[in-house]
Design an enzyme around this catalytic site. Structure first.
Site, mmCIF file in Angstrom:
data_model
loop_
_atom_site.group_PDB
_atom_site.id
_atom_site.type_symbol
_atom_site.label_atom_id
_atom_site.label_comp_id
_atom_site.label_asym_id
_atom_site.label_seq_id
_atom_site.Cartn_x
_atom_site.Cartn_y
_atom_site.Cartn_z
ATOM 1 N N LEU A 37 0.868 -1.181 0.000
ATOM 2 C CA LEU A 37 0.000 0.000 0.000
ATOM 3 C C LEU A 37 0.902 1.228 0.000
ATOM 4 O O LEU A 37 1.959 1.227 0.648
ATOM 5 C CB LEU A 37 -0.886 0.020 1.248
ATOM 6 C CG LEU A 37 -1.979 -1.059 1.359
ATOM 7 C CD1 LEU A 37 -2.686 -0.954 2.712
ATOM 8 C CD2 LEU A 37 -2.996 -0.941 0.237
ATOM 9 N N ASP A 38 0.488 2.261 -0.713
ATOM 10 C CA ASP A 38 1.249 3.519 -0.701
ATOM 11 C C ASP A 38 1.305 4.076 0.715
ATOM 12 O O ASP A 38 0.414 3.795 1.521
ATOM 13 C CB ASP A 38 0.541 4.594 -1.537
ATOM 14 C CG ASP A 38 0.287 4.158 -2.953
ATOM 15 O OD1 ASP A 38 1.048 3.321 -3.445
ATOM 16 O OD2 ASP A 38 -0.691 4.662 -3.542
ATOM 17 N N ALA A 39 2.284 4.929 0.962
ATOM 18 C CA ALA A 39 2.386 5.564 2.285
ATOM 19 C C ALA A 39 1.074 6.278 2.627
ATOM 20 O O ALA A 39 0.604 6.227 3.762
ATOM 21 C CB ALA A 39 3.550 6.548 2.297
ATOM 22 N N THR B 68 -1.912 5.568 1.700
ATOM 23 C CA THR B 68 -3.093 4.696 1.733
ATOM 24 C C THR B 68 -3.182 4.008 3.087
ATOM 25 O O THR B 68 -2.174 3.570 3.632
ATOM 26 C CB THR B 68 -3.009 3.639 0.606
ATOM 27 O OG1 THR B 68 -2.868 4.315 -0.639
ATOM 28 C CG2 THR B 68 -4.252 2.760 0.568
#
Ligand code: URA
Length: 242
Positions: free
Chosen positions: A92-94, A96
């Site tokens: 997951l992106d930072a 998200t």
């Protein structure tokens, strides 16, 4: 150390001894804690059981082992439970938040992330503007991105108010920043993103930053969803598909 079929062949060949004796052709039940099993004279030690964790990743936390800039990682949150080798399933992106599965079961992690197994990942996005029916239709059919068109997805408008909306999107791929890019491509940039489910595992009421072990029923359903066990949940496949 061998697939079920190869193990049968090894046993039939006489290579396998249980406490120094050949097991009977009809098979025998062993206690891995007490019985000594050898194959070609070498001891077989059972693998320790794998770990399967579900975390509610908070925004701002990185899915990486260590950050040179010292930002917090999901492994900081896991503490002792994160020791040893653990794969994050679908990063997951930072920015998200939401459900992140972590395991040392490489085969399951691989299958959950690979589009071939079509395991659905559900996201709820807060977007700028309110997507109309045409936007949702484009998201459903597939969006043209710079790395190619996306596979069909589920897209649903949950609610919309003053210049913002909440959209539920279910995708079966896991490309880099895919949800953000899909929504931006239809003119609705993401302002907040949360993953709410991976296959049968749901985020539910897990507090941000906390984690839990998967329930046996969740694990069985995940394995069935990725073809690791047959529908009835009894027979293991021997090897990774080509
Ligand atoms: N899609 C995104 O854009 N970001 C994520 O973190 C996961 C899916």
């Amino acid at each position: 150390m061998a697939s079920r079929r190869s193990a049968d062949l090894l046993i039939a060949s006489g290579a396998v001894l249980v406490n120094g004796h050949r097991p009977p052709p009809s098979g025998s039940l062993i206690d891995p804690e007490r019985d000594l099993v050898t194959v070609h004279g070498r001891r077989v030690v059972p693998r320790p059981p794998s770990r399967y964790l579900a975390m509610n990743k908070p925004t701002g936390t990185l899915v990486t082992a260590a950050d040179p800039r010292g930002r917090p990682t999901v492994f900081d949150l896991l503490g002792e439970a994160g020791a040893g080798r653990l794969f994050a399933v679908g990063r997951l992106d930072a920015a998200t938040a939401g459900l992140l599965l972590l395991t040392d079961d490489g085969e399951l992690a691989y299958r959950l992330s690979h589009p071939r197994y079509k395991v659905p990942k559900e996201y709820v996005a807060v977007v700028r503007g309110i997507p109309d029916r045409r936007d949702l239709e484009v998201l459903r059919r597939g969006v043209e991105l710079e790395d190619g068109p996306t596979l069909p997805a589920e897209a649903e408008l949950l609610d919309g108010g003053t210049g913002r909306a909440r959209v539920r999107l279910v995708i079966v791929e896991g490309r880099n920043r895919q949800v953000r890019r899909m929504l931006a491509a239809v003119g609705h940039p993401v302002e907040g993103l949360t993953r709410t489910a991976v296959g049968p595992v749901r985020l539910r009421h897990l507090r941000p930053g906390s984690w839990r072990r998967l329930r046996p029923s969740e694990l069985t359903t995940l394995r069935a969803a990725t073809g690791l066990i047959d529908e009835g949940g009894v027979r293991w496949r021997a090897a990774r598909e080509p």
